[in-house]
Design a protein around this motif. Structure first.
Motif, PDB file in Angstrom:
ATOM      1  N   ASP A 292       0.904  -1.258  -0.088  1.00 45.07           N
ATOM      2  CA  ASP A 292       0.050  -0.107  -0.116  1.00 45.07           C
ATOM      3  C   ASP A 292       0.828   1.244  -0.119  1.00 45.07           C
ATOM      4  N   TYR A 293       2.069   1.382   0.660  1.00 42.48           N
ATOM      5  CA  TYR A 293       2.778   2.218   0.634  1.00 42.48           C
ATOM      6  C   TYR A 293       3.472   2.597  -0.683  1.00 42.48           C
ATOM      7  N   PHE A 294       3.775   1.455  -1.259  1.00 41.44           N
ATOM      8  CA  PHE A 294       4.181   1.474  -2.691  1.00 41.44           C
ATOM      9  C   PHE A 294       3.207   2.356  -3.521  1.00 41.44           C
ATOM     10  N   TYR A 295       1.948   1.909  -3.577  1.00 39.04           N
ATOM     11  CA  TYR A 295       1.001   2.421  -4.358  1.00 39.04           C
ATOM     12  C   TYR A 295       0.734   3.793  -4.151  1.00 39.04           C
ATOM     13  N   TRP A 296       0.737   4.212  -2.556  1.00 40.23           N
ATOM     14  CA  TRP A 296       0.657   5.698  -2.485  1.00 40.23           C
ATOM     15  C   TRP A 296       1.774   6.671  -2.987  1.00 40.23           C
ATOM     16  N   LEU A 297       2.933   5.763  -3.151  1.00 42.52           N
ATOM     17  CA  LEU A 297       4.071   6.676  -3.528  1.00 42.52           C
ATOM     18  C   LEU A 297       3.984   6.750  -5.141  1.00 42.52           C
ATOM     19  N   LEU A 298       3.332   5.797  -5.866  1.00 42.65           N
ATOM     20  CA  LEU A 298       3.074   5.918  -7.382  1.00 42.65           C
ATOM     21  C   LEU A 298       2.029   7.038  -7.493  1.00 42.65           C
ATOM     22  N   ALA A 299       1.174   7.006  -6.591  1.00 44.00           N
ATOM     23  CA  ALA A 299      -0.100   8.031  -6.855  1.00 44.00           C
ATOM     24  C   ALA A 299       0.553   9.514  -6.596  1.00 44.00           C
ATOM     25  N   GLY A 300       1.357   9.550  -5.656  1.00 44.44           N
ATOM     26  CA  GLY A 300       1.930  11.133  -5.592  1.00 44.44           C
ATOM     27  C   GLY A 300       2.846  11.428  -6.765  1.00 44.44           C
ATOM     28  N   MET A 301       3.420  10.329  -7.203  1.00 43.38           N
ATOM     29  CA  MET A 301       4.422  10.739  -8.256  1.00 43.38           C
ATOM     30  C   MET A 301       3.689  11.060  -9.548  1.00 43.38           C
ATOM     31  N   SER A 302       2.474  10.057  -9.690  1.00 46.24           N
ATOM     32  CA  SER A 302       1.779  10.318 -10.964  1.00 46.24           C
ATOM     33  C   SER A 302       0.888  11.906 -11.016  1.00 46.24           C
ATOM     34  N   ALA A 303       0.560  12.282  -9.540  1.00 42.72           N
ATOM     35  CA  ALA A 303      -0.011  13.485  -9.511  1.00 42.72           C
ATOM     36  C   ALA A 303       0.809  14.724  -9.930  1.00 42.72           C
ATOM     37  N   VAL A 304       2.213  14.559  -9.396  1.00 40.97           N
ATOM     38  CA  VAL A 304       3.056  15.835  -9.713  1.00 40.97           C
ATOM     39  C   VAL A 304       3.200  15.777 -11.263  1.00 40.97           C
ATOM     40  N   ALA A 305       3.691  14.564 -11.705  1.00 42.07           N
ATOM     41  CA  ALA A 305       3.582  14.168 -13.200  1.00 42.07           C
ATOM     42  C   ALA A 305       2.477  14.800 -13.903  1.00 42.07           C
ATOM     43  N   PHE A 306       1.160  14.631 -13.368  1.00 43.10           N
ATOM     44  CA  PHE A 306       0.007  15.164 -14.140  1.00 43.10           C
ATOM     45  C   PHE A 306       0.013  16.864 -14.392  1.00 43.10           C
ATOM     46  N   LEU A 307       0.459  17.277 -13.340  1.00 47.21           N
ATOM     47  CA  LEU A 307       0.552  18.889 -13.164  1.00 47.21           C
ATOM     48  C   LEU A 307       1.755  19.420 -14.285  1.00 47.21           C
ATOM     49  N   ILE A 308       2.732  18.588 -14.123  1.00 52.37           N
ATOM     50  CA  ILE A 308       3.714  19.028 -15.275  1.00 52.37           C
ATOM     51  C   ILE A 308       3.150  18.702 -16.681  1.00 52.37           C
ATOM     52  N   TYR A 309       2.433  17.690 -16.902  1.00 49.36           N
ATOM     53  CA  TYR A 309       1.998  17.368 -18.196  1.00 49.36           C
ATOM     54  C   TYR A 309       0.882  18.407 -18.645  1.00 49.36           C
ATOM     55  N   LEU A 310       0.104  18.831 -17.618  1.00 50.81           N
ATOM     56  CA  LEU A 310      -0.714  20.136 -17.903  1.00 50.81           C
ATOM     57  C   LEU A 310      -0.416  21.104 -18.480  1.00 50.81           C
ATOM     58  N   TYR A 311       0.844  21.562 -17.882  1.00 52.36           N
ATOM     59  CA  TYR A 311       1.798  22.861 -18.358  1.00 52.36           C
ATOM     60  C   TYR A 311       1.929  22.575 -19.760  1.00 52.36           C
ATOM     61  N   PHE A 312       2.714  21.243 -20.108  1.00 48.63           N
ATOM     62  CA  PHE A 312       3.004  21.262 -21.475  1.00 48.63           C
ATOM     63  C   PHE A 312       2.083  21.153 -22.458  1.00 48.63           C
ATOM     64  N   ALA A 313       0.920  20.225 -22.019  1.00 45.68           N
ATOM     65  CA  ALA A 313      -0.032  20.212 -22.929  1.00 45.68           C
ATOM     66  C   ALA A 313      -0.821  21.636 -23.245  1.00 45.68           C
ATOM     67  N   LYS A 314      -0.894  22.525 -22.173  1.00 45.02           N
ATOM     68  CA  LYS A 314      -1.554  23.778 -22.558  1.00 45.02           C
ATOM     69  C   LYS A 314      -0.691  24.657 -23.571  1.00 45.02           C
ATOM     70  N   THR A 315       0.808  24.346 -23.518  1.00 45.10           N
ATOM     71  CA  THR A 315       1.490  25.135 -24.339  1.00 45.10           C
ATOM     72  C   THR A 315       2.010  24.627 -25.684  1.00 45.10           C
ATOM     73  N   TYR A 316       1.549  23.472 -25.717  1.00 43.14           N
ATOM     74  CA  TYR A 316       1.868  22.621 -26.962  1.00 43.14           C
ATOM     75  C   TYR A 316       1.005  23.281 -28.340  1.00 43.14           C
ATOM     76  N   ILE A 317       1.881  23.455 -29.360  1.00 42.66           N
ATOM     77  CA  ILE A 317       1.123  23.735 -30.640  1.00 42.66           C
ATOM     78  C   ILE A 317       1.014  22.760 -31.552  1.00 42.66           C
ATOM     79  N   TYR A 318      -0.130  22.391 -31.963  1.00 39.06           N
ATOM     80  CA  TYR A 318      -0.384  21.203 -33.123  1.00 39.06           C
ATOM     81  C   TYR A 318       0.476  21.359 -34.288  1.00 39.06           C
ATOM     82  N   ASN A 319       0.954  20.272 -34.883  1.00 34.08           N
ATOM     83  CA  ASN A 319       1.490  20.208 -36.084  1.00 34.08           C
ATOM     84  C   ASN A 319       0.673  20.462 -37.322  1.00 34.08           C
TER      85      ASN A 319
END
Length: 566
Positions: A534-561
């Motif tokens: 369960d601790y390992f799953y919580w770690l993955l959930a936390g890492m994914s949440a941080v990565a999700f915020l980073i993804y939102l930034y890059f997705a917002k600034t992405y210019i489609y080809n």
């Protein structure tokens, strides 16, 4: 749907006309009425269903074989599965390069399928070698030759899959002519049937092969996929006379064009900004909003000696192609945590299920790996719902033909993957509490009196995440690369999961070393009842949440080809 379909004019069609840009297997012009379309695609979809059946027949229950007959610890087995899965997802980059640059897709598929059959045959032989019973003992050392042969066969299978995976889908799509209105619409349906086929193969493998492997014979469980792949290759070859092959182009390769941009830009790295601006003005307005990104690549437009000879400078189009590829990197990187989460369902999810009550009635026990079939089942159910209900609603809200953008679709799946990790952690807490309540903590082989169906939510949510992120990534990396590199684009999408599997293996290793030691059980223990998954799953959930915020930034600034994808 392919955005070019709406742009195709619909004159009176001549069904016996020649198909421009395509030839048959003897390099002759092909007639539309006698080649390609569904008559060819059906062969190719059949081959892919068989390949997925064979692949999941090995991968879905691999951790059980490693911890059973090969006697590995849970953590070591999980690391080995993740490392192998990483190789499986990274090797398509090599396979796609070989196919696009040298062999062509058809030859690559035939060679890869042949190697696939050889690998499955060797894998079957390795399980027939005499070995001690590792499932009941506390330690086991199977014959070294058996271990070596097993892993050689396993990685030979990964190598074969690397050539097969990126080429079959692209070759199937090649059978439809996008300039023809009818075939263009059929091409869209091809991708739907293709993905349903991807799910159909695993469903059959998880429902049949896992039961055979757990209750009868590993040799039979690995041997059946070998026979199925052999039949699939014969079916694929039988369709050769109907296939369309793209005519060879003698223009400069897209690999060379894009590579030259980076080389020229590096050579001109000391060039001033004013010189670049002057060249941009002289060349005319750059054709794309994305031209304002990665402007250092615009240095490839000029030559230090002022020459504009062909070969000494790159064209605007070539620079834009290079920028299009470079824009994919942040999206690719920010999706890696999703791939780490994705790696867990075939390893730690399965080990959770092994410890739980899997009985149905008095005589039948569900193989733990079979629960993975609910991921495929969820995909099969949700794709029509998404296409027929959710997409029209999204279109009415956003006023866009695509409903939501590709990056919005990917982001939705990433968010769902975080929820799946939260669900997995909560179920594991309940499982550990049940083990303590019944005094089963010290017995690693005990069946926890808790039905395996408790794991169902995390599998179902993972399937829902796949519908959004997996399909979205596939479409995104196919659409946003230069048209000549679409095999590479699909390989890049697969490489996310390859690197993610390696990162998952590394993370498990770090967690095992930092949380265990000195006789203490770590988070990921051979006895899961003493560990803290369960601790390992919580770690993955936390890492994914941080990565999700980073993804939102890059997705917002992405210019489609391509403007049509927005």
């Amino acid at each position: 749907m392919d955005p070019t379909c709406s742009q195709v004019e619909t004159p009176l069609l001549n069904h016996d006309s020649l198909v421009d840009g395509f030839v048959d297997y003897k390099n002759r012009p092909v007639l539309r009425s006698r080649s390609g379309s569904w008559r060819s695609a059906s062969f190719i979809i059949g081959v892919e269903i068989a390949e997925r059946f064979a692949y999941y027949g090995v991968s879905s229950n691999l951790i059980t074989y490693l911890t059973g007959p090969l006697g590995q610890s849970t953590a070591t087995a999980a690391e080995n599965v993740n490392a192998w899965a990483g190789a499986v997802s990274l090797l398509p980059l090599f396979g796609a390069f070989v196919a696009d640059a040298f062999l062509g897709r058809y030859r690559t598929i035939v060679i890869a399928s042949s190697v696939y059959i050889l690998a499955l045959g060797l894998l079957t032989v390795s399980t027939l070698l005499p070995s001690s019973n590792c499932e009941t003992g506390t330690s086991c050392s199977p014959p070294q030759f058996q271990v070596i042969l097993f892993f050689v066969s396993l990685y030979l299978l990964a190598f074969a899959q690397g050539g097969h995976k990126p080429c079959v889908q692209a070759f199937g799509a090649d059978q439809f002519d996008s300039s023809n209105p009818e075939e263009c619409k059929a091409k869209s349906s091809f991708f739907n049937w293709w993905y349903l086929g991807l799910c159909g193969g695993p469903l059959m493998a998880l429902g049949v092969l896992n039961y055979i492997q757990d209750n009868y014979s590993w040799a039979l469980g690995f041997g059946i996929p070998c026979v199925v792949m052999g039949l699939a290759l014969l079916i694929f070859l039988a369709g050769t006379v109907t296939y369309r092959f793209e005519e060879k182009s003698y223009e400069k390769s897209a690999f060379i064009r894009i590579g030259q941009v980076f080389v020229k830009a590096f050579q001109n790295r000391k060039t001033t900004s004013s010189s670049i601006s002057m060249e941009e003005e002289a060349s005319g307005t750059l054709p794309h909003e994305g031209s304002q990104q990665f402007r250092f690549l615009n240095k490839a437009l000029i030559s230090p000696d002022g020459s504009k000879e062909e070969g000494k400078v790159c064209s605007i189009t070539e620079v834009e192609e290079a920028k299009a590829v470079l824009r994919l990197v942040p999206i690719w990187a920010s999706c890696l945590p999703f791939a780490i989460v994705f790696a867990q369902y075939s390893t730690l999810f399965t080990k959770q299920g092994v410890t739980m009550d899997r009985s149905i009635g008095s005589n039948f026990e569900i193989p733990a790996a079979t629960l993975q079939s609910f991921i495929s089942l969820t995909v099969v159910i949700l794709i029509p719902i998404y296409d027929q209900i959710m997409l029209p609603i999204a279109r009415s809200v956003t006023r866009k033909p695509s409903g939501i953008t590709m990056l919005q679709r990917i982001g939705t799946g990433i968010f769902l993957s975080i929820i799946s990790m939260v669900a997995a952690a909560l179920v594991e807490i309940k499982r550990l509490q049940t083990a303590r309540k019944y005094g089963l903590v010290d017995d690693p082989n005990a069946v926890i009196p808790m039905k395996v169906w408790w794991l169902l939510p995390q599998y179902l949510i993972t399937g829902a995440a796949d519908v959004f992120t997996m399909v979205g990534l596939q479409e995104f990396f196919y659409d946003q690369v230069p048209s000549e590199l679409r095999s590479i684009g699909l390989a890049l999408y697969l490489s996310i999961f390859g690197v993610g599997s390696f990162l998952s293996s590394f993370l498990i290793s770090v967690v095992e070393k930092t949380t265990g030691g000195d006789g203490e059980d770590g988070w990921i223990s051979d006895n899961l009842n003493k560990g803290h998954l369960d601790y390992f799953y919580w770690l993955l959930a936390g890492m994914s949440a941080v990565a999700f915020l980073i993804y939102l930034y890059f997705a917002k600034t992405y210019i489609y080809n391509r403007a049509s994808t927005v």
